[in-house]
Write a protein that holds these residues in place. Structure first.
Motif, PDB file in Angstrom:
ATOM      1  N   ASP A   1      12.372  -0.405  -1.491  1.00 19.23           N
ATOM      2  CA  ASP A   1      10.978  -0.827  -1.610  1.00 19.23           C
ATOM      3  C   ASP A   1      10.060   0.361  -1.860  1.00 19.23           C
ATOM      4  O   ASP A   1       8.974   0.463  -1.301  1.00 19.23           O
ATOM      5  CB  ASP A   1      10.529  -1.577  -0.353  1.00 19.23           C
TER       6      ASP A   1
ATOM      7  N   GLN B   1      10.225   3.301  -0.834  1.00 18.85           N
ATOM      8  CA  GLN B   1      10.123   4.312   0.222  1.00 18.85           C
ATOM      9  C   GLN B   1      11.453   5.013   0.394  1.00 18.85           C
ATOM     10  O   GLN B   1      12.500   4.372   0.383  1.00 18.85           O
ATOM     11  CB  GLN B   1       9.741   3.649   1.539  1.00 18.85           C
TER      12      GLN B   1
ATOM     13  N   SER C   1       0.816  -1.225   0.000  1.00 16.82           N
ATOM     14  CA  SER C   1       0.000   0.000   0.000  1.00 16.82           C
ATOM     15  C   SER C   1       0.851   1.278   0.000  1.00 16.82           C
ATOM     16  O   SER C   1       0.401   2.319  -0.464  1.00 16.82           O
ATOM     17  CB  SER C   1      -0.951  -0.001   1.191  1.00 16.82           C
ATOM     18  N   PHE C   2       2.121   1.195   0.500  1.00 17.58           N
ATOM     19  CA  PHE C   2       2.923   2.434   0.505  1.00 17.58           C
ATOM     20  C   PHE C   2       3.369   2.836  -0.896  1.00 17.58           C
ATOM     21  O   PHE C   2       3.795   3.959  -1.126  1.00 17.58           O
ATOM     22  CB  PHE C   2       4.146   2.313   1.433  1.00 17.58           C
ATOM     23  N   PHE C   3       3.275   1.899  -1.843  1.00 10.47           N
ATOM     24  CA  PHE C   3       3.693   2.201  -3.218  1.00 10.47           C
ATOM     25  C   PHE C   3       2.554   2.943  -3.908  1.00 10.47           C
ATOM     26  O   PHE C   3       1.478   2.379  -4.130  1.00 10.47           O
ATOM     27  CB  PHE C   3       4.010   0.883  -3.937  1.00 10.47           C
ATOM     28  N   LYS C   4       2.791   4.234  -4.192  1.00 10.14           N
ATOM     29  CA  LYS C   4       1.706   5.055  -4.751  1.00 10.14           C
ATOM     30  C   LYS C   4       2.144   5.699  -6.066  1.00 10.14           C
ATOM     31  O   LYS C   4       2.433   6.899  -6.117  1.00 10.14           O
ATOM     32  CB  LYS C   4       1.310   6.144  -3.747  1.00 10.14           C
TER      33      LYS C   4
ATOM     34  N   TYR D   1      10.398   1.315  -7.713  1.00 10.04           N
ATOM     35  CA  TYR D   1      10.260   0.239  -6.733  1.00 10.04           C
ATOM     36  C   TYR D   1      11.620  -0.442  -6.659  1.00 10.04           C
ATOM     37  O   TYR D   1      11.893  -1.395  -7.389  1.00 10.04           O
ATOM     38  CB  TYR D   1       9.164  -0.724  -7.206  1.00 10.04           C
TER      39      TYR D   1
END
Ligand SMILES: Cc1cc2nc3c(=O)[nH]c(=O)nc-3n(C[C@H](O)[C@H](O)[C@H](O)COP(=O)(O)OP(=O)(O)OC[C@H]3O[C@@H](n4cnc5c(N)ncnc54)[C@H](O)[C@@H]3O)c2cc1C
Length: 502
Positions: A498, A500, A328-331, A445
């Motif tokens: 990842d 972030q 979910s943190f991948f936006k 990513y």
């Protein structure tokens, strides 16, 4: 340490210390020694950027990489020609600067010839029908005329563009040392940390602070921004400099069509699939599954997204491609941006000079009028450098934000040869707006999913996509070989893991 490991350690050390480019033979030997199996790389997009990424990967990894490139339309993307009365004309990217080193190297590599653009055109800068400045096509007279109107500013422009290109050119030796960057801003700052200010300041402010005359910025720089990006001088100065480099040559094009560079580079791919990718799916084992519009599924270790994430794209949420299975943190939706619409209209005919406020002949007009219905018009040569036509009237290319109404074309021309005009409707470049500039990261990513077109948010040009293509290939090779080249000159180190930022 056993002998093989020692050998590898020394090899990696040498690579970093000597700062030389690792050959494909060395890479493949190391991959075999370390039991790294050949990797599968999927490239989405067969524009000049995606094709070049394939070329650089093949050059570095040879048969240790299986490269599959997916193109939904035509190889070349925004580098394309149109056919007018049996001749080909550049409809998208038309020229490159002499100092664009990767393009120059590709020309040599592929045995392609270049044409040099004529800089003795009679050019008009206008505001609607009001002529602000007109050149004569005679160098000496034009220098005198421009100095009379703009003071010393015209003489400063060449050295200014040269200085910018020389400083940005420092990226080439860094790439030759295998340096790869996580973000476009890191890459730009590595070339020259002074670019930091140019990412944050509007072009207009920057030029005024460097002593350019106000009318020069508001007329000449504004014209460059209109013709190249269809935007204003309020864009970040770094972006504006990419555009000004397109005004101040020497400028070249590829004889036979610029698209040939993409076509030739794409021959390095193991497979070119003419199909659209609808979804990038993240798999639990860290690989990616690409879904094609025809229901095909293929898994890859690395994916390069070599197409813009655009607001008006065709996929879900208006994007060109959907993302599935990511945490979910991948936006990625944060990185979807608006692209500027630019329509290129081609007309073969006799120009109505009085419409452009001129009683004598002219080759190009740049219209700096705010919200004008057209941005520029220029006499064209075909991709072989021939500007003659069987009718005797030139072919003209008009850029506008919206399609040109027929009535306007009738006003611009005394007569047209073709019954219908040819229009190419582009989503041409990012809509830059005003600084500060926050381009998306290359590493969407980790280093496994790379967004090549992030670079466009710092400047959109063929060479920018080629530099980003080399960066993508280097990032993958460095990741595969487990090396982190040193002395790459990033002033503000950043780490993305990842997806972030740490
Ligand atoms: C009118 C115009 C004039 C320009 N003039 C110049 C110039 O004079 N000089 C210069 O240097 N630059 C110029 N540019 C900019 C230059 O064309 C671009 O910066 C460069 O070509 C971008 O290349 P790219 O490969 O990164 O992207 P693109 O060329 O956009 O390639 C992306 C490719 O991906 C494909 N694609 C998209 N979605 C998918 C999908 N889901 N699945 C599979 N394939 C997909 C597209 O069909 C396309 O072929 C101009 C651009 C335009 C539009």
């Amino acid at each position: 340490m056993d002998d093989i490991l020692k050998l590898l350690f020394v090899a990696v050390l040498l690579w970093n210390v000597e700062g030389r480019e690792q050959s494909s033979a060395e890479n493949t030997a190391q991959m075999k020694q370390r039991n790294i199996s050949p990797i599968r790389i999927g490239i989405i997009g067969g524009g000049i950027g995606g094709c070049a990424a394939s070329w650089f990967l093949r050059e570095a990894l040879d048969e240790q990489a299986e490269i599959v490139l997916f193109e939904k339309d035509k190889i070349g993307g925004r580098v394309a020609t149109v056919n007018i009365a049996g001749r080909e004309y550049e409809a998208g990217a038309s020229v490159f600067h002499e100092k664009n080193m990767i393009l120059q190297e590709f020309l040599k590599e592929f045995g392609l010839e270049s044409l040099t653009e004529d800089d003795s055109d009679i050019t008009v800068i206008s505001k609607g029908s009001e002529v602000l400045f007109k050149t004569t096509g005679w160098t000496i007279a034009d220098i005198a005329k421009s100095v009379w109107r703009y003071g010393l500013s015209p003489l400063k422009l060449g050295p200014w563009v040269d200085d910018y290109l020389t400083r940005f050119g420092k990226i080439y030796p860094l790439q030759a040392r295998n340096c790869s960057y996580l973000r476009p801003t890191d890459l730009i700052l590595a070339a020259d940390e002074k670019f930091g200010e140019m990412l944050q300041t509007p072009l207009r402010d920057r030029m005024l602070s460097e002593g350019f005359a106000e009318n020069f910025v508001d007329e000449i720089a504004a014209a460059a921004m209109r013709v190249n990006y269809n935007q204003r001088t309020s864009v970040p100065a770094f972006v504006g400099s990419v555009s000004l480099a397109g005004m101040k040559g020497p400028l070249h094009s590829v004889k036979g069509g610029n698209y040939q560079v993409a076509v030739r580079a794409c021959q390095s791919a193991s497979d070119v699939v003419l199909s659209s990718i609808t979804t990038i799916e993240s798999l639990p084992d860290g690989r990616f599954r690409l879904h094609t519009s025809t229901g095909g599924l293929e898994d890859f270790d690395y994916v390069i997204l070599a197409a813009p994430l655009r607001k008006d794209g065709a996929g879900s949420r208006g994007n060109i491609v959907a993302f599935d299975g990511f945490p979910s943190f991948f936006k990625p939706t944060e990185w979807i941006g608006a692209y500027q619409r630019t329509v290129a209209t081609f007309v073969e005919g006799e120009l109505n000079r009085t419409f452009f406020g001129s009683s004598t002949s002219l080759d190009a007009v740049f219209n700096i009028e705010d919200n004008g219905s057209w941005s520029s018009i220029g006499r064209q040569h075909d991709v072989l450098g021939d500007s003659s036509t069987s009718s005797g009237f030139p072919v003209w290319k008009i850029f506008s934000t919206d399609p040109l109404p027929g009535e306007l074309i009738s006003e611009m021309f005394l007569r047209t040869i073709t019954t219908s005009t040819t229009q190419v409707d582009w989503r041409a470049y990012p809509n830059y707006g005003e600084p500060p500039l926050h381009p998306p990261p290359f590493s969407l990513y980790g280093n496994n999913l790379i967004y090549l077109n992030a670079v466009e948010w710092a400047g959109s040009a063929m060479e920018m996509s080629l530099i980003a293509a080399k960066n993508a290939a280097l990032a993958i090779v460095n990741d595969v070989m487990g090396v982190d080249p040193e002395s790459c000159g990033v002033t503000a180190p950043s780490v993305v893991k990842d997806g972030q930022e740490l």
